[in-house]
Scaffold this motif. Structure first.
Motif, short mmCIF file in Angstrom:
data_model
loop_
_atom_site.label_atom_id
_atom_site.label_comp_id
_atom_site.label_asym_id
_atom_site.label_seq_id
_atom_site.Cartn_x
_atom_site.Cartn_y
_atom_site.Cartn_z
N TYR A 133 21.64 -0.86 13.29
CA TYR A 133 20.39 -0.62 12.58
C TYR A 133 20.65 -0.51 11.09
O TYR A 133 21.51 0.26 10.66
CB TYR A 133 19.73 0.67 13.09
N ALA A 134 19.91 -1.27 10.29
CA ALA A 134 20.04 -1.24 8.83
C ALA A 134 19.05 -0.24 8.24
O ALA A 134 17.89 -0.18 8.67
CB ALA A 134 19.79 -2.62 8.25
N PHE A 135 19.52 0.55 7.28
CA PHE A 135 18.66 1.57 6.70
C PHE A 135 18.16 1.19 5.31
O PHE A 135 18.75 0.38 4.59
CB PHE A 135 19.34 2.94 6.68
N ASP A 136 17.06 1.82 4.96
CA ASP A 136 16.40 1.69 3.66
C ASP A 136 17.10 2.62 2.66
O ASP A 136 17.33 3.79 2.97
CB ASP A 136 14.93 2.09 3.87
N THR A 137 17.46 2.10 1.49
CA THR A 137 18.16 2.89 0.48
C THR A 137 17.27 3.04 -0.75
O THR A 137 16.97 2.05 -1.43
CB THR A 137 19.50 2.23 0.07
N ALA A 138 16.87 4.26 -1.04
CA ALA A 138 15.98 4.52 -2.17
C ALA A 138 16.56 4.00 -3.47
O ALA A 138 17.75 4.20 -3.75
CB ALA A 138 15.71 6.03 -2.28
N SER A 139 15.75 3.36 -4.27
CA SER A 139 16.05 2.77 -5.58
C SER A 139 16.89 1.50 -5.48
O SER A 139 17.37 1.00 -6.49
CB SER A 139 16.73 3.77 -6.54
N SER A 140 17.06 0.98 -4.28
CA SER A 140 17.72 -0.31 -4.10
C SER A 140 16.88 -1.25 -3.24
O SER A 140 16.63 -2.39 -3.62
CB SER A 140 19.10 -0.15 -3.45
N THR A 141 16.45 -0.76 -2.09
CA THR A 141 15.73 -1.63 -1.16
C THR A 141 14.36 -2.00 -1.70
O THR A 141 13.96 -3.18 -1.68
CB THR A 141 15.59 -0.94 0.21
N GLU A 142 13.62 -1.02 -2.21
CA GLU A 142 12.24 -1.30 -2.64
C GLU A 142 12.18 -2.04 -3.97
O GLU A 142 11.12 -2.56 -4.36
CB GLU A 142 11.43 0.01 -2.72
N TRP A 143 13.31 -2.12 -4.69
CA TRP A 143 13.31 -2.82 -5.97
C TRP A 143 13.74 -4.28 -5.85
O TRP A 143 13.80 -5.00 -6.86
CB TRP A 143 14.23 -2.09 -6.96
N ALA A 144 14.06 -4.72 -4.66
CA ALA A 144 14.46 -6.11 -4.46
C ALA A 144 13.24 -7.04 -4.45
O ALA A 144 12.10 -6.59 -4.28
CB ALA A 144 15.22 -6.25 -3.16
N TYR A 145 13.50 -8.33 -4.63
CA TYR A 145 12.45 -9.32 -4.48
C TYR A 145 13.05 -10.58 -3.87
O TYR A 145 14.09 -11.04 -4.33
CB TYR A 145 11.80 -9.66 -5.83
N PRO A 146 12.44 -11.15 -2.85
CA PRO A 146 11.24 -10.63 -2.16
C PRO A 146 11.56 -9.36 -1.38
O PRO A 146 12.71 -9.15 -0.98
CB PRO A 146 10.85 -11.76 -1.22
N ARG A 147 10.55 -8.52 -1.18
CA ARG A 147 10.74 -7.26 -0.47
C ARG A 147 10.72 -7.53 1.03
O ARG A 147 9.66 -7.59 1.65
CB ARG A 147 9.67 -6.25 -0.90
N SER A 148 11.90 -7.71 1.59
CA SER A 148 12.01 -8.23 2.95
C SER A 148 12.35 -7.17 3.99
O SER A 148 12.44 -7.49 5.19
CB SER A 148 13.07 -9.34 3.00
#
Length: 220
Positions: A133-148
């Motif tokens: 399972y891959a986790f969401d990392t604050a200030s890295s995951t949501e700042w990517a594009y496209p947000r996948s």
């Protein structure tokens, strides 16, 4: 269970509350931090992240923490095999049931490279693994594009959110002022927002990389 993260604090940002639940249940937990995480920003002397890491692990209840010592923000300067080999050695040694890992398509290049290595080190020939399972990392995951990143698994951390935040506070150099995503206040809000999507108080979210039901197991 096995946690694999690129940098000190990523393991908390992504799955600290979930890890605390595993520790509370008495599960055996190994945490692997791949990069040393401080030399690029703080110089050769660093800021004591090794001690911060140990304090954070103790707060969560993790006894087995391992560091691979790769240079911070330079995983793309070494061959993928150099990263895969020590990860494979850990996987063979501990034979994990569950692996929590860095999501590979966020803004951080180390995360991207590490994810590719993890896919190889945890491939289906490792028969012990039931889920990756891959986790969401604050200030890295949501700042990517496209947000996948697309969450498909929510873990209720209502009873361990405070433990997660206390462990994160051990990383003095990584805490930011609110409303930065890596501030303690923002991390609390983030967990609340994820949880509210499923009508619970607080949650961490994961994207399933692989899930295997063996020996006639039925889905639950």
């Amino acid at each position: 269970m096995l946690v694999i993260a690129a940098h000190p604090d990523d393991e908390l940002l992504g799955c600290g509350g979930t890890v605390a639940l595993h520790a509370r249940a008495g599960d055996c937990i190994t945490s692997v931090i791949v990069c040393e995480g401080e030399s690029l920003r703080y110089g050769p002397g660093g800021v004591g992240q090794g001690e911060h890491m140990r304090q954070a692990a103790n707060t969560l209840g993790v006894k087995d923490v391992r560091t691979l010592g790769f240079p911070d923000q330079r995983l793309d300067t070494v061959t993928l095999t150099e990263i895969i080999t020590p990860l494979e050695a850990v996987v063979r040694e501990i034979e994990p049931d569950i692996v929590y890992c860095q999501y590979g398509y966020d803004i951080n290049r180390d995360h991207q490279v590490l994810f590719q290595a993890i896919l190889v080190a945890t491939r289906p020939t490792v028969r012990s693994i039931r889920g990756v399972y891959a986790f969401d990392t604050a200030s890295s995951t949501e700042w990517a594009y496209p947000r996948s990143f697309t969450a498909d698994t929510w873990v209720d951390i209502s009873t361990t959110l405070d433990v997660k935040l206390a462990a994160m506070a051990c990383y003095e150099s990584e805490i930011r002022e609110y409303p930065h995503p890596r501030s303690l206040g923002a991390l609390r809000h983030r967990a609340k927002a994820w949880g509210n999507q499923q009508c619970i108080d607080a949650a961490e979210v994961f994207m399933t990389v692989r899930r295997m039901l063996r020996d006639g197991q039925a889905p639950v």
